[in-house]
Design an enzyme around this catalytic site. Structure first.
Site, PDB file in Angstrom:
ATOM      1  N   SER A 425     -27.078 -24.485  -8.742  1.00  0.00           N
ATOM      2  CA  SER A 425     -28.003 -24.528  -9.871  1.00  0.00           C
ATOM      3  C   SER A 425     -27.753 -23.425 -10.880  1.00  0.00           C
ATOM      4  O   SER A 425     -28.319 -23.451 -11.968  1.00  0.00           O
ATOM      5  CB  SER A 425     -29.451 -24.440  -9.358  1.00  0.00           C
ATOM      6  OG  SER A 425     -29.629 -23.275  -8.584  1.00  0.00           O
ATOM      7  N   HIS A 446     -24.858 -31.165 -10.805  1.00  0.00           N
ATOM      8  CA  HIS A 446     -26.145 -30.490 -10.596  1.00  0.00           C
ATOM      9  C   HIS A 446     -27.284 -31.483 -10.776  1.00  0.00           C
ATOM     10  O   HIS A 446     -27.578 -31.930 -11.889  1.00  0.00           O
ATOM     11  CB  HIS A 446     -26.291 -29.322 -11.577  1.00  0.00           C
ATOM     12  CG  HIS A 446     -27.574 -28.575 -11.388  1.00  0.00           C
ATOM     13  ND1 HIS A 446     -28.251 -27.987 -12.425  1.00  0.00           N
ATOM     14  CD2 HIS A 446     -28.326 -28.338 -10.277  1.00  0.00           C
ATOM     15  CE1 HIS A 446     -29.354 -27.419 -11.963  1.00  0.00           C
ATOM     16  NE2 HIS A 446     -29.421 -27.621 -10.666  1.00  0.00           N
ATOM     17  N   GLU A 458     -26.213 -32.696 -14.475  1.00  0.00           N
ATOM     18  CA  GLU A 458     -25.295 -31.876 -15.266  1.00  0.00           C
ATOM     19  C   GLU A 458     -23.916 -31.945 -14.609  1.00  0.00           C
ATOM     20  O   GLU A 458     -23.756 -31.596 -13.439  1.00  0.00           O
ATOM     21  CB  GLU A 458     -25.765 -30.424 -15.309  1.00  0.00           C
ATOM     22  CG  GLU A 458     -26.997 -30.203 -16.160  1.00  0.00           C
ATOM     23  CD  GLU A 458     -27.464 -28.761 -16.152  1.00  0.00           C
ATOM     24  OE1 GLU A 458     -27.896 -28.279 -17.203  1.00  0.00           O
ATOM     25  OE2 GLU A 458     -27.401 -28.118 -15.076  1.00  0.00           O
ATOM     26  N   ASN A 496     -31.330 -24.927 -16.384  1.00  0.00           N
ATOM     27  CA  ASN A 496     -31.924 -23.735 -15.774  1.00  0.00           C
ATOM     28  C   ASN A 496     -31.874 -22.536 -16.710  1.00  0.00           C
ATOM     29  O   ASN A 496     -32.752 -21.673 -16.673  1.00  0.00           O
ATOM     30  CB  ASN A 496     -31.230 -23.407 -14.454  1.00  0.00           C
ATOM     31  CG  ASN A 496     -31.729 -24.282 -13.326  1.00  0.00           C
ATOM     32  OD1 ASN A 496     -32.802 -24.873 -13.416  1.00  0.00           O
ATOM     33  ND2 ASN A 496     -30.963 -24.388 -12.256  1.00  0.00           N
TER      34      ASN A 496
END
Length: 653
Positions: A425, A446, A458, A496
């Protein structure tokens, strides 16, 4: 020898056979699906005029409407024309013209039968409902519904009245307000379809029998129509508003509320309801909400054009049976992949298998389908599935040395051409891959929690990767029904990276004494699907702390955040974090009053928007459009605002 009469236009073919049955086939040129654009409507007007004359002269006994495409019947109006059609000087006349056309079809003295396979959506369903009888293929590909609410509008070709006429006000309004896609059997149960056939090649024969039998669909029964009259309709409308308010705020998504108002005014008379569409529809089409939702639609569709064409995936091996790894494995099995799930022992794998079975029961209707999915998800503590897998996904704890050790042991075991992926992540791929002999083989895939609900993956590109590896990664994401956004390997990647300042900012406010309930309510008032404190609990406080530190954010050891992690209170998964959790729901107290909740929400979201601008400037994503759609799909950022950068451009964030 009989020579059929044939009329061919750009979008339509009309042929009359020896029995004097007209076969009207739509086949939108140079397109994968049929749509009802302006040109198709104009051509259909001419053909209907021809049909009216033939019917009047006794030269035609019925018409069968079919699709010439394998993809389905008609996917709806041509959305690419919506921006031009939203002009108030153009749209009302265009709508009246289509209304008149569909009324002429309905008024024909001969039966018109629609044969439906695949997608029958939006304007396509409105055209089918204007026909006298509807036959659908009863297979998994057939999907029938009104998805317009997802574009900030509602049916505009007379479908509101005809849907309530056929299905009754409760079911008819329900499918329009939710945008729910129906299978053929469900549509038959609602009286939107009159007959089912097993195969597409049976449509023509059954439609012919319907024409010869002069079959006509019946409206919903009296008991269903009761909800459309008097005080009962007012009660039904108020109930619908209450339900809509649980899903979306009126100022954010006005279309459901406008549709309910239309029903409350005219629901007793389906023709009046259809006519009333035009005045209610026009302002919605030109609204900021509809404009932004169209943009989101096209950006989402653009993601489907990525990936290596023709790539095939059958077997997936997932390493790590925790919440993310187990849920990734279950999702892949749900989507038809054979999956092996590895962890240290069966004790760690068993909970993931149980969650997978619960997912299958929720998503699959038939017991046989559930059993098949359960068989596709196999426990594999020894990791034997690695050698056969087309895709290997690592989803273990966010520790660099652990990930490096796992991948170091895989290189000699995987087959040629297999995707080697990490679900990290926040850790840069170059650091994970630096000890591999072929670092170019490792990509990032991800996923986001909860895997079954969030559509984004992702696809992370390191400096070692070429287009081939990234193309395969995007193709795999599409194969399991996810939306891939390619991002550059950088701490936190896209989602993130932008989420963390937003969530940490809210956590710091709670640490300083602000109400967690107030902050969450403010974010929702702004347009977020979930507040930042509840989101932190959902993600997992341990994951949040790890990502925050990986990105260089300070999490003081004496903070409540760090203390909760140290005590094992990790949020939803442990039953307690900033909130207590019961049956998967945060237990919230009263929300303090605030003069401007949405304004406070804007203030809370500002760090997210600021960081999105920074990430685009650094080239982590290729352009602002990809940043907007990535943040929407990965965080749920208010789609009606068009994404964080579009919202800032419009002065709304």
């Amino acid at each position: 020898m009989f020579q059929p009469q044939v009329t061919q236009t750009r979008h339509w073919r009309f042929a009359i056979d020896v029995e004097q049955i007209g076969w009207l086939t739509i086949d939108t040129p140079k397109a994968g699906v049929n749509t009802l654009g302006r040109e198709a409507i104009i051509e259909l007007e001419g053909l209907v005029g021809q049909i009216e004359t033939l019917a009047r002269d006794g030269a035609l006994i019925g018409v069968i409407l079919l699709s010439g495409k394998d993809s389905g019947f008609i996917a709806g109006a041509d959305i690419s024309e919506f921006d031009a059609m939203s002009d108030f000087s153009v749209l009302p006349d265009a709508l009246r013209r289509t209304h008149d056309l569909f009324e002429r079809i309905e008024a024909l003295p001969i039966p018109v039968v629609a044969g439906i396979h695949g997608f029958c959506l939006g304007g396509g369903l409105e055209l089918a409902l204007a026909c006298h009888y509807r036959i659908a293929v009863n297979d998994e590909r057939t999907r029938i519904g009104f998805p317009e609410v997802g574009l900030g509008i509602f049916p505009g070709f007379g479908g509101t009245g005809r849907a309530t006429r056929q299905a009754g006000p409760v079911d008819g309004m329900g499918i329009m307000l939710t945008g729910r896609m129906l299978k053929a059997g469900q549509a038959r149960g609602m009286n939107l379809v009159d007959r089912l056939v097993r195969h597409r090649d049976m449509l023509g024969w059954e439609a012919r029998k319907a024409v010869l039998g002069k079959r006509r669909s019946s409206a919903a029964g009296w008991t269903k129509r009761l909800m459309a009259f008097g005080l009962v309709r007012e009660y039904a409308a108020n109930t619908m508003r209450a339900q809509a308010s649980k899903e979306a705020r009126k100022e954010h998504y006005p279309a459901p509320y406008a549709l309910i108002d239309l029903f409350e005014q005219h629901g007793h008379d389906w023709r009046a309801m259809s006519r009333g569409e035009i005045d209610a529809f026009v302002p919605l089409m030109g609204s900021d909400t509809a404009t932004n939702l169209r943009r989101v639609f096209f950006l989402s569709e653009g993601l489907k054009k990525q990936g290596t064409k023709g790539a095939k995936f059958a077997r997936v091996h997932v390493i790590g049976a925790g919440v993310m790894g187990g849920d990734i494995a279950a999702w892949c099995a749900l989507r038809g992949m054979s999956v092996t799930l590895q962890d240290l022992d069966m004790e760690r794998i068993k909970p993931a298998l149980e969650r997978g079975k619960a997912l299958f029961k929720k998503r699959l209707r038939k017991a046989g389908e559930v059993d098949a999915a359960v068989l596709r998800l196999e426990a594999d503590p020894a990791g034997k599935g690695v050698a056969r897998a087309d895709v290997i996904i690592e989803a273990v704890v966010e520790k660099l040395e652990v990930k490096q050790a796992i991948f170091g042991g895989l290189e000699d075991r995987i087959k040629t051409g297999a995707i080697l992926a990490t679900n990290t992540s926040s850790i840069e791929l170059e650091r994970i891959a630096e000890k591999l002999r072929q670092p170019e083989r490792l990509i990032g895939l991800h996923f986001f929690n909860p895997v079954a609900q969030l559509p984004l993956v992702e696809v992370i590109r390191s400096r070692f990767n070429g287009d081939a590896e990234i193309g395969l990664g995007a193709a795999f994401a599409l194969a399991i029904g996810k939306s891939p956004v390619v991002v550059k390997s950088a701490p936190g990647f896209l989602v993130n990276r932008v989420l963390m300042p937003y969530m940490l900012g809210a956590v710091q406010r709670v640490e300083a004494g602000d109400s967690r309930e107030l902050l969450d309510a403010a974010a929702i008032a702004f347009g977020m699907p979930m507040g930042p404190i509840e989101l932190m609990d959902t993600v997992g406080l341990d994951v949040g702390q790890s990502v925050a530190r990986e990105l260089g954010h300070d999490v003081p050891a004496e903070s409540r955040f760090a203390t909760l992690v140290a005590e094992g209170n990790l949020g939803r998964k442990s039953g307690e974090g900033f909130y207590k959790w019961v049956d998967g729901k945060a237990q919230k107290g009263e929300t303090p009053a605030h003069a401007d909740l949405a304004g406070l929400g804007r203030e809370l979201v500002k760090p997210l928007v600021d960081m999105t601008e920074i990430v685009v400037g650094e080239g982590v994503v290729a352009n602002p459009d990809l940043a907007d759609i990535g943040v929407i799909l990965g965080t749920g950022f208010a789609p009606f605002l068009g994404g964080p950068l579009r919202a800032r451009q419009d002065g709304k964030a």
